[in-house]
Design a protein around this motif. Sequence first.
Motif, PDB file in Angstrom:
ATOM      1  N   THR A 135       0.832  -1.209   0.000  1.00 23.22           N
ATOM      2  CA  THR A 135       0.000   0.000   0.000  1.00 23.22           C
ATOM      3  C   THR A 135       0.859   1.249   0.000  1.00 23.22           C
ATOM      4  O   THR A 135       0.600   2.201  -0.753  1.00 23.22           O
ATOM      5  CB  THR A 135      -0.929  -0.001   1.229  1.00 23.22           C
ATOM      6  N   SER A 204      -6.473   3.450   0.820  1.00 17.75           N
ATOM      7  CA  SER A 204      -6.798   3.514  -0.607  1.00 17.75           C
ATOM      8  C   SER A 204      -6.702   4.910  -1.208  1.00 17.75           C
ATOM      9  O   SER A 204      -6.173   5.091  -2.311  1.00 17.75           O
ATOM     10  CB  SER A 204      -8.210   2.973  -0.837  1.00 17.75           C
ATOM     11  N   ASP A 205      -7.218   5.912  -0.497  1.00 20.95           N
ATOM     12  CA  ASP A 205      -7.377   7.232  -1.102  1.00 20.95           C
ATOM     13  C   ASP A 205      -6.827   8.338  -0.214  1.00 20.95           C
ATOM     14  O   ASP A 205      -6.952   8.299   1.019  1.00 20.95           O
ATOM     15  CB  ASP A 205      -8.866   7.515  -1.360  1.00 20.95           C
TER      16      ASP A 205
END
Length: 226
Positions: A135, A204-205
């Motif tokens: 990630t 994720s964002d």
Amino acid sequence: MKPNFSLLSRLIVLQCLSVLCCSQDFDFFYFVQQWPGAYCDTKHSCCYPKNGKPAADFSIHGLWPNYKDGSWPSNCDPDSVFDKSQIEEVIGNMEKDWPSLSCPSSNNLRFWSHEWEKHGTCSESELDQREYFETALKLKQKANLLNILHDAGIKADDGFYSLKRIKEAIKKGLGFTPGIECNVDSRHNSQLYQVYVCVDSSGSDFIECPILPKSKCDSQIQFPKF
């Protein structure tokens, strides 16, 4: 004897709050990148990894779970130790994008182990060890700070640039306000050291930071060569 509903209600509320707090491990991540030129030209200096001098690019410092009140969890699972086999498939990218500059020179494993055990273990409700490092690598690709600053005319040329201009350039490039951390070189110049960008708890964002670290930067800061 009538039951004390007021006391009973308070106990139920406290129990619910306790469960809620335990289920919410953290609120967001700080994704932190550091500029090697600013790390290396302080009085502490630096040591390159055994695989050679890193590229003149921002590198990952860490992906750190945080709470909205400014505090953070750490060392959440003493039993979850760093396991190199979990990142074998991305070891080349790790060496490129997440090098250790601390002394003595190393193969980076001590640095990565520290980041997992102090910070990564606090994200295990969302990311296992392999996912944690992957990630961070993906976020590095999405947040190419050197290109963003270069496109705004801000270059690692030992020049001085306004802190406001640097923040505005990164916000334009990423869509969100960054946190900027400075350090001081051997000549006592305030210089661009680390950039904090906030990420949702899934990793994720990018998001707008609920809270930013306090800045100790001058209004004009140096972007040192590396």
